[in-house]
Design a protein around this motif. Structure first.
Motif, PDB file in Angstrom:
ATOM      1  N   GLY A  15      68.090   9.891 -11.488  1.00  0.00           N
ATOM      2  CA  GLY A  15      68.966   9.023 -12.259  1.00  0.00           C
ATOM      3  C   GLY A  15      68.196   8.019 -13.100  1.00  0.00           C
ATOM      4  O   GLY A  15      66.968   8.066 -13.197  1.00  0.00           O
ATOM      5  N   SER A  16      68.948   7.109 -13.708  1.00  0.00           N
ATOM      6  CA  SER A  16      68.373   6.121 -14.623  1.00  0.00           C
ATOM      7  C   SER A  16      68.864   4.719 -14.302  1.00  0.00           C
ATOM      8  O   SER A  16      69.961   4.545 -13.753  1.00  0.00           O
ATOM      9  N   LEU A  17      68.039   3.770 -14.653  1.00  0.00           N
ATOM     10  CA  LEU A  17      68.402   2.359 -14.572  1.00  0.00           C
ATOM     11  C   LEU A  17      67.769   1.640 -15.748  1.00  0.00           C
ATOM     12  O   LEU A  17      66.705   2.044 -16.228  1.00  0.00           O
ATOM     13  N   ARG A  18      68.406   0.569 -16.163  1.00  0.00           N
ATOM     14  CA  ARG A  18      67.848  -0.272 -17.212  1.00  0.00           C
ATOM     15  C   ARG A  18      67.732  -1.696 -16.686  1.00  0.00           C
ATOM     16  O   ARG A  18      68.732  -2.317 -16.348  1.00  0.00           O
ATOM     17  N   LEU A  19      66.507  -2.169 -16.616  1.00  0.00           N
ATOM     18  CA  LEU A  19      66.263  -3.536 -16.194  1.00  0.00           C
ATOM     19  C   LEU A  19      66.179  -4.443 -17.424  1.00  0.00           C
ATOM     20  O   LEU A  19      65.718  -4.022 -18.491  1.00  0.00           O
ATOM     21  N   SER A  20      66.602  -5.673 -17.237  1.00  0.00           N
ATOM     22  CA  SER A  20      66.508  -6.672 -18.289  1.00  0.00           C
ATOM     23  C   SER A  20      65.831  -7.918 -17.727  1.00  0.00           C
ATOM     24  O   SER A  20      65.927  -8.207 -16.533  1.00  0.00           O
ATOM     25  N   CYS A  21      65.170  -8.625 -18.592  1.00  0.00           N
ATOM     26  CA  CYS A  21      64.554  -9.885 -18.190  1.00  0.00           C
ATOM     27  C   CYS A  21      64.692 -10.848 -19.361  1.00  0.00           C
ATOM     28  O   CYS A  21      64.144 -10.599 -20.443  1.00  0.00           O
ATOM     29  N   THR A  22      65.414 -11.915 -19.129  1.00  0.00           N
ATOM     30  CA  THR A  22      65.661 -12.904 -20.167  1.00  0.00           C
ATOM     31  C   THR A  22      64.858 -14.161 -19.865  1.00  0.00           C
ATOM     32  O   THR A  22      64.821 -14.625 -18.728  1.00  0.00           O
ATOM     33  N   ALA A  23      64.236 -14.681 -20.897  1.00  0.00           N
ATOM     34  CA  ALA A  23      63.351 -15.831 -20.725  1.00  0.00           C
ATOM     35  C   ALA A  23      63.908 -17.063 -21.408  1.00  0.00           C
ATOM     36  O   ALA A  23      64.434 -16.990 -22.521  1.00  0.00           O
ATOM     37  N   SER A  24      63.762 -18.174 -20.749  1.00  0.00           N
ATOM     38  CA  SER A  24      64.138 -19.459 -21.347  1.00  0.00           C
ATOM     39  C   SER A  24      62.886 -20.074 -21.963  1.00  0.00           C
ATOM     40  O   SER A  24      62.416 -21.137 -21.542  1.00  0.00           O
ATOM     41  N   VAL A  78      63.340  -8.779 -22.550  1.00  0.00           N
ATOM     42  CA  VAL A  78      62.548  -7.563 -22.454  1.00  0.00           C
ATOM     43  C   VAL A  78      63.299  -6.604 -21.551  1.00  0.00           C
ATOM     44  O   VAL A  78      63.955  -7.011 -20.593  1.00  0.00           O
ATOM     45  N   TYR A  79      63.198  -5.321 -21.884  1.00  0.00           N
ATOM     46  CA  TYR A  79      63.935  -4.288 -21.153  1.00  0.00           C
ATOM     47  C   TYR A  79      62.963  -3.267 -20.563  1.00  0.00           C
ATOM     48  O   TYR A  79      61.868  -3.048 -21.088  1.00  0.00           O
ATOM     49  N   LEU A  80      63.407  -2.642 -19.505  1.00  0.00           N
ATOM     50  CA  LEU A  80      62.691  -1.497 -18.951  1.00  0.00           C
ATOM     51  C   LEU A  80      63.711  -0.408 -18.680  1.00  0.00           C
ATOM     52  O   LEU A  80      64.529  -0.516 -17.762  1.00  0.00           O
ATOM     53  N   GLN A  81      63.668   0.617 -19.510  1.00  0.00           N
ATOM     54  CA  GLN A  81      64.528   1.788 -19.314  1.00  0.00           C
ATOM     55  C   GLN A  81      63.785   2.762 -18.417  1.00  0.00           C
ATOM     56  O   GLN A  81      62.680   3.197 -18.755  1.00  0.00           O
ATOM     57  N   MET A  82      64.375   3.093 -17.305  1.00  0.00           N
ATOM     58  CA  MET A  82      63.734   3.976 -16.333  1.00  0.00           C
ATOM     59  C   MET A  82      64.582   5.239 -16.183  1.00  0.00           C
ATOM     60  O   MET A  82      65.748   5.152 -15.771  1.00  0.00           O
ATOM     61  N   ASN A  83      64.003   6.359 -16.524  1.00  0.00           N
ATOM     62  CA  ASN A  83      64.679   7.647 -16.413  1.00  0.00           C
ATOM     63  C   ASN A  83      63.959   8.534 -15.407  1.00  0.00           C
ATOM     64  O   ASN A  83      62.817   8.270 -15.038  1.00  0.00           O
ATOM     65  N   SER A  84      64.628   9.570 -14.990  1.00  0.00           N
ATOM     66  CA  SER A  84      64.046  10.536 -14.038  1.00  0.00           C
ATOM     67  C   SER A  84      63.414   9.828 -12.852  1.00  0.00           C
ATOM     68  O   SER A  84      62.281  10.102 -12.468  1.00  0.00           O
ATOM     69  N   LEU A  85      64.161   8.922 -12.279  1.00  0.00           N
ATOM     70  CA  LEU A  85      63.622   8.110 -11.190  1.00  0.00           C
ATOM     71  C   LEU A  85      63.286   8.958  -9.973  1.00  0.00           C
ATOM     72  O   LEU A  85      63.989   9.926  -9.653  1.00  0.00           O
ATOM     73  N   LYS A  86      62.208   8.557  -9.306  1.00  0.00           N
ATOM     74  CA  LYS A  86      61.728   9.251  -8.125  1.00  0.00           C
ATOM     75  C   LYS A  86      61.798   8.309  -6.919  1.00  0.00           C
ATOM     76  O   LYS A  86      61.868   7.086  -7.077  1.00  0.00           O
ATOM     77  N   LEU A  87      61.737   8.896  -5.752  1.00  0.00           N
ATOM     78  CA  LEU A  87      61.766   8.088  -4.529  1.00  0.00           C
ATOM     79  C   LEU A  87      60.663   7.035  -4.539  1.00  0.00           C
ATOM     80  O   LEU A  87      60.866   5.897  -4.096  1.00  0.00           O
ATOM     81  N   GLU A  88      59.502   7.420  -5.069  1.00  0.00           N
ATOM     82  CA  GLU A  88      58.356   6.505  -5.065  1.00  0.00           C
ATOM     83  C   GLU A  88      58.472   5.376  -6.070  1.00  0.00           C
ATOM     84  O   GLU A  88      57.601   4.503  -6.125  1.00  0.00           O
ATOM     85  N   ASP A  89      59.523   5.372  -6.861  1.00  0.00           N
ATOM     86  CA  ASP A  89      59.777   4.249  -7.762  1.00  0.00           C
ATOM     87  C   ASP A  89      60.486   3.101  -7.048  1.00  0.00           C
ATOM     88  O   ASP A  89      60.670   2.031  -7.634  1.00  0.00           O
ATOM     89  N   THR A  90      60.887   3.321  -5.819  1.00  0.00           N
ATOM     90  CA  THR A  90      61.531   2.264  -5.051  1.00  0.00           C
ATOM     91  C   THR A  90      60.588   1.089  -4.883  1.00  0.00           C
ATOM     92  O   THR A  90      59.469   1.237  -4.393  1.00  0.00           O
ATOM     93  N   ALA A  91      61.043  -0.086  -5.328  1.00  0.00           N
ATOM     94  CA  ALA A  91      60.190  -1.280  -5.309  1.00  0.00           C
ATOM     95  C   ALA A  91      60.994  -2.469  -5.811  1.00  0.00           C
ATOM     96  O   ALA A  91      62.097  -2.307  -6.352  1.00  0.00           O
ATOM     97  N   VAL A  92      60.410  -3.628  -5.651  1.00  0.00           N
ATOM     98  CA  VAL A  92      60.913  -4.810  -6.348  1.00  0.00           C
ATOM     99  C   VAL A  92      60.182  -4.878  -7.676  1.00  0.00           C
ATOM    100  O   VAL A  92      58.956  -4.821  -7.710  1.00  0.00           O
ATOM    101  N   TYR A  93      60.947  -4.981  -8.740  1.00  0.00           N
ATOM    102  CA  TYR A  93      60.375  -4.999 -10.082  1.00  0.00           C
ATOM    103  C   TYR A  93      60.375  -6.429 -10.610  1.00  0.00           C
ATOM    104  O   TYR A  93      61.397  -7.135 -10.537  1.00  0.00           O
ATOM    105  N   TYR A  94      59.233  -6.824 -11.153  1.00  0.00           N
ATOM    106  CA  TYR A  94      59.045  -8.167 -11.670  1.00  0.00           C
ATOM    107  C   TYR A  94      58.714  -8.128 -13.154  1.00  0.00           C
ATOM    108  O   TYR A  94      57.881  -7.312 -13.578  1.00  0.00           O
ATOM    109  N   CYS A  95      59.305  -9.022 -13.895  1.00  0.00           N
ATOM    110  CA  CYS A  95      58.875  -9.199 -15.274  1.00  0.00           C
ATOM    111  C   CYS A  95      57.872 -10.347 -15.315  1.00  0.00           C
ATOM    112  O   CYS A  95      57.911 -11.254 -14.486  1.00  0.00           O
ATOM    113  N   ALA A  96      56.968 -10.278 -16.279  1.00  0.00           N
ATOM    114  CA  ALA A  96      55.920 -11.280 -16.405  1.00  0.00           C
ATOM    115  C   ALA A  96      55.630 -11.533 -17.875  1.00  0.00           C
ATOM    116  O   ALA A  96      55.852 -10.661 -18.719  1.00  0.00           O
ATOM    117  N   ALA A  97      55.131 -12.721 -18.141  1.00  0.00           N
ATOM    118  CA  ALA A  97      54.833 -13.094 -19.530  1.00  0.00           C
ATOM    119  C   ALA A  97      53.455 -13.737 -19.609  1.00  0.00           C
ATOM    120  O   ALA A  97      53.061 -14.503 -18.730  1.00  0.00           O
TER     121      ALA A  97
END
Length: 124
Positions: A15-24, A78-97
Motif C-alpha cells: 500500500g501507500s501513505l503520504r506523510l506531511s511535515c509543516t514547519a513554523s 515537505v511531503y514523503l509519498q511512500m508507495n509499495s510499502l514493505k514490512l521493513e518500512d515499519t518505523a517512526v518517521y521524522y522530518c528534519a531541517a
C-alpha cells in the motif's frame, strides 16, 4: 520553531501513505529538508532529503523507486509519498531541517530541527 509531522498510520504491505511535515519557520526556503526513520531496536536512519528549491533530491537505497520527497515552500511543507510499502518500512518517521545547507546531508547530526515523529506500521 516547530516541525509538525503527520500522515502516519497502519497500511498493508504494498500500500501507500503520504506523510506531511509543516514547519513554523519564516525562512522555510533557506532550509534543506529530510526524512529519517527509526525502526524498533535500530538506529535512526536516513531516508531522503531535498534541496532548498526542491530541484535536487537524495534517497537511501531502501527508498529509491518507491518513495518520493517533495516540498511546497509556499505552504512551508515537505511531503514523503511512500508507495509499495514493505514490512521493513515499519518505523517512526521524522522530518528534519537544516539551515543554509552546502550539500545534501544524510547524517542526523547535521540537521538543526526535528519533528516529533509519526508512526508508520506496515502489516502483512
Amino acid at each position: 520553531v516547530q516541525l509538525q509531522a503527520s500522515g502516519g498510520g497502519l497500511v498493508q504491505a504494498g500500500g501507500s501513505l503520504r506523510l506531511s511535515c509543516t514547519a513554523s519557520i519564516i525562512t522555510f526556503n533557506r532550509y534543506a529538508l529530510a526524512w529519517f526513520r527509526r525502526a524498533p531496536g535500530k538506529e535512526r536512519e536516513f531516508v531522503t532529503a531535498i534541496s532548498l528549491s526542491g530541484s535536487s533530491t537524495t534517497y537511501a537505497d531502501s527508498a529509491k523507486g518507491r518513495f518520493t520527497i517533495s516540498r511546497d515552500n509556499a505552504k512551508n511543507t515537505v511531503y514523503l509519498q511512500m508507495n509499495s510499502l514493505k514490512l521493513e518500512d515499519t518505523a517512526v518517521y521524522y522530518c528534519a531541517a537544516k539551515s543554509l545547507p552546502i550539500r545534501s546531508e544524510t547524517l542526523p547530526s547535521k540537521y538543526d530541527l526535528w519533528g516529533q515523529g509519526t508512526q508508520v506500521t506496515v502489516s502483512s
